[in-house]
Motif scaffolding. Structure first.
Motif, short mmCIF file in Angstrom:
data_model
loop_
_atom_site.label_atom_id
_atom_site.label_comp_id
_atom_site.label_asym_id
_atom_site.label_seq_id
_atom_site.Cartn_x
_atom_site.Cartn_y
_atom_site.Cartn_z
N ALA A 165 0.85 -1.19 0.00
CA ALA A 165 0.00 0.00 0.00
C ALA A 165 0.89 1.24 0.00
N TYR A 166 0.53 2.23 -0.83
CA TYR A 166 1.30 3.48 -0.92
C TYR A 166 0.38 4.66 -0.68
N ASP A 167 0.94 5.72 -0.10
CA ASP A 167 0.15 6.91 0.17
C ASP A 167 0.65 8.14 -0.58
N GLY A 168 1.64 7.97 -1.45
CA GLY A 168 2.16 9.11 -2.18
C GLY A 168 3.06 8.69 -3.33
N PHE A 169 3.71 9.68 -3.92
CA PHE A 169 4.61 9.45 -5.06
C PHE A 169 5.65 10.57 -5.07
N ASN A 170 6.64 10.41 -5.91
CA ASN A 170 7.57 11.51 -6.13
C ASN A 170 7.71 11.78 -7.62
N ILE A 171 8.24 12.94 -7.94
CA ILE A 171 8.58 13.33 -9.30
C ILE A 171 10.07 13.59 -9.25
N GLN A 172 10.83 13.01 -10.17
CA GLN A 172 12.27 13.17 -10.09
C GLN A 172 12.91 13.30 -11.46
N THR A 173 14.11 13.83 -11.45
CA THR A 173 14.91 13.92 -12.66
C THR A 173 15.85 12.73 -12.71
N THR A 174 16.20 12.30 -13.90
CA THR A 174 17.18 11.23 -14.08
C THR A 174 18.04 11.56 -15.28
#
Length: 191
Positions: A165-174
């Protein structure tokens, strides 16, 4: 509930307004902005209130050179799921008409949704509209949506292969992407 029909000049009751608000398709959950960031964490947005969510990521500027990837990871209690359990595919066409552009990943550490190829796109801008299916349940999380940048448009899909179960996310550069600037918006799908 059946759709309601109203007549000109009709005064709506509080109960009718509540019913209308309760039955709208997408409900606003949260939003935010980021400026020259390499990582943006969005925690506490996936809850039991909604089963499925739409996340819109609009990048208005980017720094870096070459192939620049904008990715996301799922998060639980403030910690990103960084294991090699993400599987995704992206398919579409470049605007130059040179044919299809496909990308896929199996056993990667993030979902690759979009790129923001500075020189080839409009000021490094891009947009992604991604549906997260039941991220808050202890089962694999499926994703699907559309992406576009200054040189490409297509669709994406995939899943995170853990029953967590997850409650969030991230946005990232690669890769060569250094920073991104823009906004995100999260909406819940009403049942």
């Amino acid at each position: 509930m059946a759709e309601q029909t109203f007549t000109s000049g009709q005064i709506l009751t509080a109960a009718q307004m509540t019913t209308l608000q309760t039955n709208i398709g997408l409900a606003y959950v949260t939003s935010g902005s980021f400026t020259t960031s390499a990582l943006v964490n969005v925690d506490g947005c996936f809850t039991s209130t909604y089963r499925n969510y739409r996340v819109i990521i609009d990048v208005t500027a980017a720094t870096g050179a070459g192939a620049q990837i904008i990715a996301t990871q799922l998060r639980a209690s403030g910690t990103a799921a960084t294991g090699s359990d993400y599987l995704y595919g992206r398919s579409g066409f470049t605007y130059a008409g040179v044919g299809a552009s496909d990308v896929s990943g199996a056993s990667t550490t993030y979902f690759f949704f979009n790129r923001s190829n500075g020189a080839a796109s409009v000021s490094g801008s891009s947009t992604s509209s991604i549906d997260f299916n039941a991220p808050q349940l202890a089962q694999p999380t499926w994703v699907s949506g559309t992406v576009a940048d200054g040189s490409y448009a297509g669709s994406v899909g995939g899943y995170h292969n853990l029953s967590t179960a997850y409650d969030g996310f991230n946005i990232q550069t690669t890769t060569a992407l250094t920073t991104i600037t823009g906004v995100y918006r999260v909406y819940g799908y009403r049942d």
